[in-house]
Scaffold this active site. Structure first.
Site, PDB file in Angstrom:
ATOM      1  N   GLN A 107      54.601 -54.129-115.491  1.00 39.41           N
ATOM      2  CA  GLN A 107      54.706 -55.587-115.507  1.00 39.41           C
ATOM      3  C   GLN A 107      54.592 -56.114-116.940  1.00 39.41           C
ATOM      4  OE1 GLN A 107      55.433 -57.385-112.767  1.00 39.41           O
ATOM      5  NE2 GLN A 107      55.386 -59.335-113.859  1.00 39.41           N
TER       6      GLN A 107
ATOM      7  N   ASP B 167      63.478 -51.670-112.987  1.00 42.27           N
ATOM      8  CA  ASP B 167      63.707 -52.956-113.658  1.00 42.27           C
ATOM      9  C   ASP B 167      65.085 -52.988-114.322  1.00 42.27           C
ATOM     10  OD1 ASP B 167      61.676 -54.911-113.521  1.00 42.27           O
ATOM     11  OD2 ASP B 167      60.384 -53.788-114.885  1.00 42.27           O
TER      12      ASP B 167
ATOM     13  N   LYS C 234      54.570 -57.856-105.161  1.00 45.46           N
ATOM     14  CA  LYS C 234      55.434 -56.662-105.185  1.00 45.46           C
ATOM     15  C   LYS C 234      54.848 -55.582-104.280  1.00 45.46           C
ATOM     16  CE  LYS C 234      57.446 -57.668-109.663  1.00 45.46           C
ATOM     17  NZ  LYS C 234      57.484 -57.494-111.113  1.00 45.46           N
TER      18      LYS C 234
HETATM   19  N1  GUN Z   1      57.643 -60.072-116.031  1.00 45.30           N
HETATM   20  C1  GUN Z   1      58.372 -61.146-115.647  1.00 45.30           C
HETATM   21  N2  GUN Z   1      59.474 -60.745-114.968  1.00 45.30           N
HETATM   22  C2  GUN Z   1      59.433 -59.384-114.937  1.00 45.30           C
HETATM   23  C3  GUN Z   1      60.275 -58.402-114.374  1.00 45.30           C
HETATM   24  O1  GUN Z   1      61.322 -58.687-113.767  1.00 45.30           O
HETATM   25  N3  GUN Z   1      59.888 -57.109-114.555  1.00 45.30           N
HETATM   26  C4  GUN Z   1      58.757 -56.786-115.225  1.00 45.30           C
HETATM   27  N4  GUN Z   1      58.477 -55.484-115.358  1.00 45.30           N
HETATM   28  N5  GUN Z   1      57.950 -57.672-115.757  1.00 45.30           N
HETATM   29  C5  GUN Z   1      58.288 -58.987-115.613  1.00 45.30           C
END
Ligand code: GUN
Length: 305
Positions: free
Chosen positions: A105, A128, A61
């Site tokens: 995350q 998100d 990311k």
């Molecule tokens: N963990 C697995 N997929 C995601 C996601 O799309 N966003 C976040 N914040 N954590 C994750």
């Protein structure tokens, strides 16, 4: 993209290439914002603990955020972090004008309630799209973004791949397997907003193969390796596989989806591979959400792609 036989095949939905094109457009939009308005969008990513898969996601990311020309702020906290300390950091990020998007995350260590963290994020910075306000905006809004929400990245990516392949989705029967807040529920809502007839199937569904056999669109988002079999697929259906499962086969580790690709491929008119299908779309849509959030916060129009 290669199919089972190693030759290029138009049936295979190449999410990797689609995401690259999207990221190329985003980089141009970011450059245009910088030139015309003198700012770049900023994304803060918070990682609590040492989960190996989360570390890889967070690194990717950060790298892709910087590659698009946006500012990346990484906050890595120990796995003993208290909920109160994490909430303090979220509050600082909410107030920081350089931070337009915030992502914590998941999963977080067990002393922290993930929903409390998600709902502490300013909904207008919740890239998100997991905040209860954004879930509500998606549930009550129209098909696009005009109602001011932010759409969860993975289902948003699946929708773009579907629309690219099928055009208008009106009247299609979609079966979403999985009911998570991250994928299944927002995916069903997005498809409903596109005028699909939507079935949400899950672990208690009585006749899962029978439900899937009625689908023009199958979204597999259960987290069970190769669960969806080819004889569940109606001839010509589109299969979108959200699963990423690491399995051991013949002594080797391999990534497979929630659909059994080998048996689904001959039945489907189009299918996403794993890897290289839905996976790469998630970060591209996260960056797009950050750009959208930044433009709204600054009161400027989204630059043309
Ligand atoms: N963990 C697995 N997929 C995601 C996601 O799309 N966003 C976040 N914040 N954590 C994750």
């Amino acid at each position: 993209m290669n199919d089972m036989t190693g030759t290029a095949n138009a049936k295979v939905i190449n999410g990797k290439a689609f995401a690259e094109t999207l990221r190329g457009k985003l980089a141009k939009q970011v450059a245009s914002l910088k030139e015309k308005h003198g700012f770049v969008p900023g994304l803060a990513v918070v990682l609590v603990g040492e989960d190996p898969a989360s570390k890889v996601y967070v690194r990717n990311k950060g790298e892709q955020t910087k590659a698009s020309g946006m500012a990346s702020f990484e906050h890595k906290l120990p796995d003993t972090t208290s909920q109160a300390d994490l909430l303090k950091l979220i509050d600082q990020l909410n107030k920081d004008p350089k931070v337009n998007g915030i992502l914590c995350q998941l999963p977080v260590p067990k002393q922290i309630d993930p929903q409390a963290i998600i709902n502490a994020i300013d909904p207008n910075k919740d890239v998100d799209g997991f905040h209860v306000v954004n879930a509500g905006r998606l549930a009550t809004g129209g098909p696009g973004l005009e109602y001011g929400g932010l759409i969860p990245c993975t289902p948003y990516g699946c929708l773009l791949l579907l629309k690219d392949r099928l055009g208008d989705l009106s009247g299609k029967h979609a079966v979403v397997i999985g009911r998570s807040n991250i994928v299944g529920k927002p995916m069903a809502q997005l498809l409903l907003n596109e005028n699909c007839t939507v079935t949400i199937a899950h672990s208690r569904t009585k006749d899962l193969p029978g439900e899937v056999r009625r689908a023009d669109i199958v979204i597999a988002a259960v987290g069970r390796p190769e669960m969806v079999k080819g004889d569940w697929i109606k001839e010509g259906a589109v299969v979108i596989d959200v699963g990423i499962n690491r399995i051991e086969r013949d002594g080797k580790f391999k990534l497979v989806g929630d659909a059994d690709y080998a048996s689904c491929f001959p039945k489907a008119s189009a299918i996403t591979p794993v890897p290289g299908g839905v996976g790469p779309m998630t970060i591209a849509l996260l960056l797009r959400n950050t750009l959208i959030a930044a433009c709204r916060q600054r009161g400027v129009d989204l630059p043309a792609a």
